[in-house]
Design a protein around this motif. Sequence first.
Motif, PDB file in Angstrom:
ATOM      1  N   UNK A   1     -45.432 106.858  49.658  1.00 33.82           N
ATOM      2  CA  UNK A   1     -46.727 107.499  49.434  1.00 33.82           C
ATOM      3  C   UNK A   1     -47.839 106.451  49.289  1.00 33.82           C
ATOM      4  N   UNK A   2     -47.583 105.400  48.524  1.00 35.59           N
ATOM      5  CA  UNK A   2     -48.586 104.348  48.350  1.00 35.59           C
ATOM      6  C   UNK A   2     -48.857 103.601  49.654  1.00 35.59           C
ATOM      7  N   UNK A   3     -47.804 103.342  50.420  1.00 34.24           N
ATOM      8  CA  UNK A   3     -47.973 102.637  51.692  1.00 34.24           C
ATOM      9  C   UNK A   3     -48.819 103.453  52.660  1.00 34.24           C
ATOM     10  N   UNK A   4     -48.584 104.744  52.726  1.00 36.03           N
ATOM     11  CA  UNK A   4     -49.364 105.588  53.630  1.00 36.03           C
ATOM     12  C   UNK A   4     -50.804 105.709  53.139  1.00 36.03           C
ATOM     13  N   UNK A   5     -50.971 105.851  51.842  1.00 36.69           N
ATOM     14  CA  UNK A   5     -52.323 105.988  51.303  1.00 36.69           C
ATOM     15  C   UNK A   5     -53.150 104.727  51.537  1.00 36.69           C
ATOM     16  N   UNK A   6     -52.530 103.567  51.447  1.00 37.72           N
ATOM     17  CA  UNK A   6     -53.241 102.291  51.625  1.00 37.72           C
ATOM     18  C   UNK A   6     -53.298 101.815  53.073  1.00 37.72           C
ATOM     19  N   UNK A   7     -52.944 102.639  54.036  1.00 43.73           N
ATOM     20  CA  UNK A   7     -52.850 102.202  55.438  1.00 43.73           C
ATOM     21  C   UNK A   7     -54.076 102.555  56.280  1.00 43.73           C
ATOM     22  N   UNK A   8     -55.204 102.845  55.665  1.00 43.47           N
ATOM     23  CA  UNK A   8     -56.437 103.209  56.381  1.00 43.47           C
ATOM     24  C   UNK A   8     -56.213 104.448  57.256  1.00 43.47           C
ATOM     25  N   UNK A   9     -55.525 105.414  56.700  1.00 39.21           N
ATOM     26  CA  UNK A   9     -55.232 106.639  57.435  1.00 39.21           C
ATOM     27  C   UNK A   9     -56.491 107.415  57.776  1.00 39.21           C
ATOM     28  N   UNK A  10     -57.568 107.191  57.041  1.00 38.06           N
ATOM     29  CA  UNK A  10     -58.824 107.925  57.272  1.00 38.06           C
ATOM     30  C   UNK A  10     -59.504 107.480  58.567  1.00 38.06           C
ATOM     31  N   UNK A  11     -59.045 106.384  59.180  1.00 34.61           N
ATOM     32  CA  UNK A  11     -59.598 105.932  60.463  1.00 34.61           C
ATOM     33  C   UNK A  11     -58.882 106.567  61.657  1.00 34.61           C
ATOM     34  N   UNK A  12     -57.879 107.376  61.421  1.00 32.48           N
ATOM     35  CA  UNK A  12     -57.124 108.000  62.506  1.00 32.48           C
ATOM     36  C   UNK A  12     -57.901 109.172  63.095  1.00 32.48           C
ATOM     37  N   UNK A  13     -57.409 109.685  64.203  1.00 32.56           N
ATOM     38  CA  UNK A  13     -58.018 110.875  64.801  1.00 32.56           C
ATOM     39  C   UNK A  13     -57.763 112.085  63.902  1.00 32.56           C
ATOM     40  N   UNK A  14     -58.501 113.129  64.099  1.00 35.73           N
ATOM     41  CA  UNK A  14     -58.461 114.302  63.218  1.00 35.73           C
ATOM     42  C   UNK A  14     -57.064 114.921  63.083  1.00 35.73           C
ATOM     43  N   UNK A  15     -56.331 115.178  64.182  1.00 35.94           N
ATOM     44  CA  UNK A  15     -54.994 115.774  64.008  1.00 35.94           C
ATOM     45  C   UNK A  15     -54.037 114.874  63.212  1.00 35.94           C
ATOM     46  N   UNK A  16     -54.109 113.564  63.451  1.00 38.06           N
ATOM     47  CA  UNK A  16     -53.238 112.644  62.722  1.00 38.06           C
ATOM     48  C   UNK A  16     -53.605 112.615  61.242  1.00 38.06           C
ATOM     49  N   UNK A  17     -54.918 112.651  60.943  1.00 35.33           N
ATOM     50  CA  UNK A  17     -55.362 112.684  59.539  1.00 35.33           C
ATOM     51  C   UNK A  17     -54.837 113.935  58.835  1.00 35.33           C
ATOM     52  N   UNK A  18     -54.871 115.065  59.535  1.00 35.86           N
ATOM     53  CA  UNK A  18     -54.389 116.310  58.936  1.00 35.86           C
ATOM     54  C   UNK A  18     -52.906 116.212  58.597  1.00 35.86           C
ATOM     55  N   UNK A  19     -52.122 115.590  59.478  1.00 32.76           N
ATOM     56  CA  UNK A  19     -50.692 115.416  59.219  1.00 32.76           C
ATOM     57  C   UNK A  19     -50.455 114.482  58.040  1.00 32.76           C
ATOM     58  N   UNK A  20     -51.238 113.403  57.974  1.00 37.59           N
ATOM     59  CA  UNK A  20     -51.082 112.451  56.880  1.00 37.59           C
ATOM     60  C   UNK A  20     -51.463 113.096  55.552  1.00 37.59           C
ATOM     61  N   UNK A  21     -52.560 113.854  55.551  1.00 35.60           N
ATOM     62  CA  UNK A  21     -52.985 114.537  54.322  1.00 35.60           C
ATOM     63  C   UNK A  21     -51.927 115.544  53.886  1.00 35.60           C
ATOM     64  N   UNK A  22     -51.351 116.268  54.835  1.00 37.96           N
ATOM     65  CA  UNK A  22     -50.295 117.222  54.496  1.00 37.96           C
ATOM     66  C   UNK A  22     -49.081 116.481  53.922  1.00 37.96           C
ATOM     67  N   UNK A  23     -48.720 115.344  54.505  1.00 40.90           N
ATOM     68  CA  UNK A  23     -47.597 114.567  53.987  1.00 40.90           C
ATOM     69  C   UNK A  23     -47.887 114.067  52.581  1.00 40.90           C
ATOM     70  N   UNK A  24     -49.106 113.569  52.355  1.00 38.93           N
ATOM     71  CA  UNK A  24     -49.473 113.074  51.025  1.00 38.93           C
ATOM     72  C   UNK A  24     -49.453 114.193  49.988  1.00 38.93           C
TER      73      UNK A  24
END
Length: 121
Positions: free
Chosen positions: A55-78
Motif C-alpha cells: 500500500x505504501x509503495x503504491x501510494x508513493x509511486x506518483x500514481x496521480x500522474x497516470x491516465x484516468x482509468x489507471x488512477x481509478x484502478x489504483x484508487x480502488x486498490x488503495x
Amino acid sequence: MGLNFTLCIYQTTFLDILPKQKMTKVLAEVCLTACNYFYICIMSEVMESSNNGLRLAIYNSHWYNLCRPARQHVVMFLQRSQTPSHIRTFGGTVVLGYTHFTRVLRLEYNVVNFLKLKSIR
C-alpha cells in the motif's frame, strides 16, 4: 486450535508415568502443534506487513500522474487495502498474530495448572 493445544500440553503433565516411547511421542505432538499454531500466527503478521508495504509503495509511486482509468484502478486498490489483512477466526472476532499467540500460551498454562490441581485433589 487452542483446545487441541491445551490437551497436548496437558498430556505433558503425566510424562513421569509414561514409558519412554510414549513420552517421546507426546512431546513431539506438543512441539509440532505449537509450531503449527505459531506458524499460522506468523503468516498472519507477514500478510499484514506485506499489505502495508504494498500500500505504501503504491501510494508513493506518483500514481496521480497516470491516465484516468489507471488512477481509478489504483484508487480502488488503495481503498481495498485499507482494511487489515490479518488471518481472522470465529467470524472475524479473533485476529491471529504475535499478541494472540502469547495470550493463548498464557491461557494454556493457566488451564493446564488448573487441571493439574483438580487431578491432585
